[in-house]
Design an enzyme around this catalytic site. Structure first.
Site, PDB file in Angstrom:
ATOM      1  N   TYR A 180       0.846  -1.185   0.000  1.00  0.00           N
ATOM      2  CA  TYR A 180       0.000   0.000   0.000  1.00  0.00           C
ATOM      3  C   TYR A 180       0.885   1.240   0.000  1.00  0.00           C
ATOM      4  O   TYR A 180       1.304   1.744   1.029  1.00  0.00           O
ATOM      5  CB  TYR A 180      -0.931   0.020   1.211  1.00  0.00           C
ATOM      6  CG  TYR A 180      -1.900  -1.125   1.296  1.00  0.00           C
ATOM      7  CD1 TYR A 180      -2.146  -1.958   0.208  1.00  0.00           C
ATOM      8  CD2 TYR A 180      -2.582  -1.388   2.481  1.00  0.00           C
ATOM      9  CE1 TYR A 180      -3.049  -3.014   0.294  1.00  0.00           C
ATOM     10  CE2 TYR A 180      -3.484  -2.438   2.571  1.00  0.00           C
ATOM     11  CZ  TYR A 180      -3.713  -3.247   1.482  1.00  0.00           C
ATOM     12  OH  TYR A 180      -4.601  -4.300   1.589  1.00  0.00           O
TER      13      TYR A 180
ATOM     14  N   GLY B 285     -24.073  -3.053  -3.648  1.00  0.00           N
ATOM     15  CA  GLY B 285     -24.640  -3.285  -4.973  1.00  0.00           C
ATOM     16  C   GLY B 285     -25.981  -2.614  -5.140  1.00  0.00           C
ATOM     17  O   GLY B 285     -26.227  -1.508  -4.637  1.00  0.00           O
TER      18      GLY B 285
ATOM     19  N   PHE C  55     -13.179  -5.161   1.183  1.00  0.00           N
ATOM     20  CA  PHE C  55     -14.281  -4.518   0.453  1.00  0.00           C
ATOM     21  C   PHE C  55     -15.604  -4.840   1.156  1.00  0.00           C
ATOM     22  O   PHE C  55     -16.557  -5.316   0.535  1.00  0.00           O
ATOM     23  CB  PHE C  55     -14.303  -4.985  -1.002  1.00  0.00           C
ATOM     24  CG  PHE C  55     -15.054  -4.064  -1.942  1.00  0.00           C
ATOM     25  CD1 PHE C  55     -15.055  -2.701  -1.769  1.00  0.00           C
ATOM     26  CD2 PHE C  55     -15.767  -4.585  -3.009  1.00  0.00           C
ATOM     27  CE1 PHE C  55     -15.745  -1.865  -2.631  1.00  0.00           C
ATOM     28  CE2 PHE C  55     -16.465  -3.760  -3.883  1.00  0.00           C
ATOM     29  CZ  PHE C  55     -16.445  -2.403  -3.683  1.00  0.00           C
TER      30      PHE C  55
END
Length: 290
Positions: A70, A220, A215
């Protein structure tokens, strides 16, 4: 004066012992978004990144997940700047197994000498003598698994890491890994809208392995206006993201969601999800909606 629960809402998520001895509050923080675009380079506002990390701990977060890739290393260095010397109850997990060539570029690399180098660098960048949880970020298909995990096992024997975890793996891969060295955690893509690793979660539940969904707040189409989240969100005065996190926490006692953000305001919203308690009917309705 605010109560401890009000001041540190992450405590409402309950606890889990990683590897049987690292107790953490189950709602953690993922530090990937503290870097620049494409998870590359420094953030636009480094001081806000430091504020986010410090505020996370103030809110009761005791589990922070990062990776050498990262930035690379930007996230680890920010964690050290913000939080070192670390509180006794803070568990920092990091990962190795990717090399980076630019923004959005991720290439698995599991050669033993590379994993050892990255571990040594993470120790230096984080300011640790021993990394509490060190995860193989990806299994490199070009290197024997025994070589990759064997090197991590050696680092564990040397006292440089305490526990070993895996990321983005199948049940078969976890079983193969456990024949080489003890594994205490799995970090896979999993959220309310995408549960294709359900079998891995069930395996972790059966074997008391921590399951760290990355995540985690994806919803959605569930979050569309008039969608199935609307009524439940209104009932709890919660956002769709908070419901998604509350559902994960309810789904399994081995679940350790690590929502990430580069904003203090968004962090406060995410951590407040630990106080959202879904009823049995609400939990089932959300599960069936996808």
């Amino acid at each position: 004066m605010a109560s401890n629960a009000e001041a540190r809402p992450a405590k409402a998520a309950g606890t889990y012992r990683i590897g049987g001895d690292l107790e953490v509050d189950r709602l953690g923080y993922g530090a990937m978004q503290l870097t620049g675009p494409g998870v590359w380079g420094d953030p636009k506002d480094p001081q806000e990144a430091v504020r986010v990390l410090r505020r996370a701990v103030e809110l009761g977060v005791t589990f922070i997940d990062t990776a050498d890739s990262y930035g690379p290393f930007v996230s680890e260095l920010l964690i050290r700047e913000a939080l070192h010397p670390y509180a006794d109850d803070l568990v920092i997990a990091t990962k190795a197994g990717f090399t980076r060539a630019g923004p959005g570029d991720w290439r698995p690399l599991g050669r033993p000498e590379y994993l050892r180098q990255q571990c040594e660098l993470s120790l230096r960048h984080l300011g640790l003598d021993c990394i509490p949880l060190y995860q193989l970020h990806r299994i490199d298909p070009t290197v024997p698994l025994a070589d990759q995990l064997g090197e991590l096992a050696l680092l564990k024997q040397e006292g440089k890491i305490r526990h070993i975890g895996l990321s983005e793996v199948t049940v078969e891969q976890v079983e193969a890994a456990r024949k080489i060295t003890p594994i205490v955690s799995v970090q896979n893509l999993y959220n309310l809208a995408d549960r294709h690793f359900e079998d891995v979660l069930e395996y972790c539940e059966s074997n008391d392995l921590a399951f760290i969904p990355w995540f985690p707040i994806a919803t959605g189409n569930l979050a569309r206006p008039g969608g199935p989240l609307d009524a439940i969100a209104a009932e709890h005065s919660a956002t769709p993201a908070q419901l998604a996190l509350a559902w994960l926490l309810r789904r399994s006692p081995v679940m350790l969601p690590i929502p990430g953000t580069s904003s203090v305001a968004h962090l406060v919203e995410n951590v407040a999800a630990a106080e959202v308690k879904l009823t049995d009917a609400e939990f089932e309705a959300l599960a069936k909606a996808t």
